[in-house]
Design a protein around this motif. Structure first.
Motif, PDB file in Angstrom:
ATOM      1  N   GLY A   1      45.886  42.038  38.519  1.00 50.47           N
ATOM      2  CA  GLY A   1      46.882  42.475  37.566  1.00 50.47           C
ATOM      3  C   GLY A   1      46.772  41.686  36.273  1.00 50.47           C
ATOM      4  N   ASP A   2      47.790  41.806  35.427  1.00 49.13           N
ATOM      5  CA  ASP A   2      47.726  41.158  34.121  1.00 49.13           C
ATOM      6  C   ASP A   2      48.490  39.839  34.083  1.00 49.13           C
TER       7      ASP A   2
ATOM      8  N   VAL B   1      34.157  39.747  25.616  1.00 54.77           N
ATOM      9  CA  VAL B   1      33.338  39.794  26.827  1.00 54.77           C
ATOM     10  C   VAL B   1      33.565  38.479  27.558  1.00 54.77           C
ATOM     11  N   GLN B   2      33.931  38.587  28.835  1.00 55.62           N
ATOM     12  CA  GLN B   2      34.229  37.384  29.596  1.00 55.62           C
ATOM     13  C   GLN B   2      34.130  37.701  31.086  1.00 55.62           C
ATOM     14  N   TYR B   3      34.012  36.676  31.904  1.00 54.15           N
ATOM     15  CA  TYR B   3      34.033  36.903  33.348  1.00 54.15           C
ATOM     16  C   TYR B   3      35.401  37.417  33.760  1.00 54.15           C
ATOM     17  N   SER B   4      35.410  38.262  34.777  1.00 49.94           N
ATOM     18  CA  SER B   4      36.596  39.044  35.122  1.00 49.94           C
ATOM     19  C   SER B   4      37.832  38.189  35.341  1.00 49.94           C
ATOM     20  N   HIS B   5      37.686  37.066  36.065  1.00 51.74           N
ATOM     21  CA  HIS B   5      38.873  36.284  36.404  1.00 51.74           C
ATOM     22  C   HIS B   5      39.519  35.653  35.176  1.00 51.74           C
TER      23      HIS B   5
ATOM     24  N   LYS C   1      45.320  32.343  39.465  1.00 50.23           N
ATOM     25  CA  LYS C   1      44.458  31.706  38.462  1.00 50.23           C
ATOM     26  C   LYS C   1      43.512  30.703  39.137  1.00 50.23           C
ATOM     27  N   ARG C   2      44.062  29.853  39.982  1.00 50.55           N
ATOM     28  CA  ARG C   2      43.241  28.877  40.697  1.00 50.55           C
ATOM     29  C   ARG C   2      42.252  29.585  41.609  1.00 50.55           C
ATOM     30  N   LEU C   3      42.681  30.644  42.260  1.00 53.02           N
ATOM     31  CA  LEU C   3      41.803  31.371  43.169  1.00 53.02           C
ATOM     32  C   LEU C   3      40.589  31.917  42.436  1.00 53.02           C
TER      33      LEU C   3
ATOM     34  N   LEU D   1      31.629  34.370  43.296  1.00 57.48           N
ATOM     35  CA  LEU D   1      32.365  35.510  43.822  1.00 57.48           C
ATOM     36  C   LEU D   1      33.577  35.825  42.951  1.00 57.48           C
ATOM     37  N   ALA D   2      34.113  37.036  43.118  1.00 57.48           N
ATOM     38  CA  ALA D   2      35.289  37.454  42.355  1.00 57.48           C
ATOM     39  C   ALA D   2      36.017  38.560  43.106  1.00 57.48           C
TER      40      ALA D   2
END
Length: 434
Positions: A109-110, A287-291, A92-94, A103-104
């Motif tokens: 995983g979930d 809709v949201q950023y991947s992380h 999560k922090r990463l 970057l991403a």
């Protein structure tokens, strides 16, 4: 280096240990010192991340090392699309820190509470027919070997050792830094819907091929299943904080936790509660950023077994599981999680050499799972299954060797990097030495 000695257990409570010593090193030098002391004193050690493995892979009654003080980004190369991070960094922090740099990671995983080192050491994965496990994102890894030496490996510098380290079970050294291949930050559109299981199985290949991410949750004894699709989008972020909190946290955790408690007290209600849960599968779009979208809160504790299978085995295995459950009438209400992952060339990756299906079965904490898991494992093994390294299974060295073509190569690297065999506990010995 902070020192602490106390009882330890994993997230589900299925594994408990009483380490003689618990260390929290704050530098690579302190990790080196701990390893060399173990070597001199003839002791053994294991490293723990977040304790999210359901097996005893991290348990130690001697020295237990936590990397919780080694978190964050070390350096970023935006042009090269890489970042070197401390191994104890929680996912999560990463994600949040990488996002600051635009970057991403290409897939996750979930669950995002694991450390990056723990995730790669156990072969943690997400879903996506064209996407590999998190270990495939590694460009380099720095470890403190069992001899107390600091070694940085890439596929160019140490090709054999690197392939062994990408999924290492913590048996080759203590990972202290990881260099990741990254991509520019991106948004995903997430769609959740219901679909009859029969239709889902008929369309699973198409859904996997046509969507960046596809997974489904099948509720035992129920016909409706949950379909989750995610695809890249340029659409604006859709934020519904209250509604999403109520759906993701209250319904999926608090309400499901109450229902699970009923099942534990009255196991005969499991099938009915499974059908009730299936009827309440959320339908909607985000809709949201991947992380921020990959992971979901997991507050209801359980035990889990997950197996990797050839991708083409997904449908027949699910059909056989369904027949077995109907015949044996297990008291289970947790859904079966089904995902696809691209094959790779990592020696101890369950996805080695084949595009894969992953099927995970769960049982609520405190409810007996042994008979249910054993029956499902028997099916998985008939179809060439390989267990997820962080999930429950019954296999040991001989049977595992049959399923991994590079098993002996991994053991050879282990003999080079940990000749005194200090990175051990009884569970690792069972896996690698029996």
């Amino acid at each position: 280096m902070r020192r602490n000695a106390a009882g330890w257990s994993n997230w589900s409570g299925s594994v408990k240990a009483t380490p003689r010593e618990v260390l929290l090193p704050a530098s690579i030098e302190e990790v080196v010192g701990a390893v060399r002391r173990c070597k001199q004193e003839g002791r053994r050690l294991r490293v723990v991340g977040s304790g999210h493995s359901f097996t005893a892979i991290a348990a130690s009654d001697d020295m237990l090392i936590s990397l919780d003080l080694l978190q964050g980004i070390v350096e970023v190369d935006p042009e090269g699309g890489t970042a070197t991070v401390w191994a104890g960094t929680k996912l999560k922090r990463l994600g949040e820190e990488l996002f600051v740099h635009g970057l991403a990671q290409e897939n996750l995983g979930d669950i995002d509470v694991q450390s990056i080192a723990g995730a790669i050491s156990t072969g943690t994965h997400g879903t996506g027919r064209g996407l590999g496990t998190i270990s495939t994102q590694i460009a380099g890894v720095t470890v403190v070997t069992g001899q107390g030496e600091v070694l940085t490996c890439t596929v160019e510098s140490h090709p054999q050792w690197f392939k062994a380290m990408q999924v290492s079970l913590g048996a080759l050294g203590i990972i202290v830094q990881v260099t990741l291949r990254l991509r520019p930050a991106y948004k995903l559109e997430y769609v959740s819907s219901r679909m009859p299981l029969k239709q889902c199985l008929q369309e699973s290949v198409r859904l996997a091929e046509e969507n960046r991410h596809f997974e489904f949750y099948w509720f035992p004894y129920a016909e409706p299943c949950q379909i989750k699709l995610m695809n890249e989008t340029d659409s604006p972020v859709v934020v519904r904080k209250v509604r999403d909190y109520l759906g993701d946290v209250v319904v999926e955790n608090a309400v499901f936790g109450l229902l699970s408690g009923i099942c534990r007290r009255m196991p005969s209600t499991s099938a009915a509660i499974s059908r009730l849960s299936a009827s309440q599968v959320p339908v909607g779009r985000k809709v949201q950023y991947s992380h921020k979208l990959f992971a979901t809160a997991r507050l209801v504790r359980f035990n889990e077994m997950e197996y990797n299978l050839p991708a083409e085995a997904m449908v027949p295995v699910i059909e056989e599981m369904r027949e077995t459950m109907a015949r044996m009438k297990f008291h289970v209400h947790f859904p079966v999680e089904c995902r696809y992952v691209q094959g790779d060339d990592i020696w101890l990756s369950p996805s080695y050499g084949r595009d894969s299906a992953y099927i995970a079965v769960h049982m609520y904490k405190g409810m007996p799972y042994e008979a249910y898991f054993a029956a499902m494992e028997e099916i998985f093994l008939r179809y060439g299954g390989r267990p997820h390294w962080g999930k429950l299974h019954t296999l040991s060295g001989g049977r595992l060797k049959e399923r991994y073509p590079r098993w002996d190569d991994f053991r050879s690297v282990r003999a080079e990097l940990d000749p005194d065999r200090i990175l051990l506990n009884p569970y690792i010995e069972k896996l690698l030495d029996t």
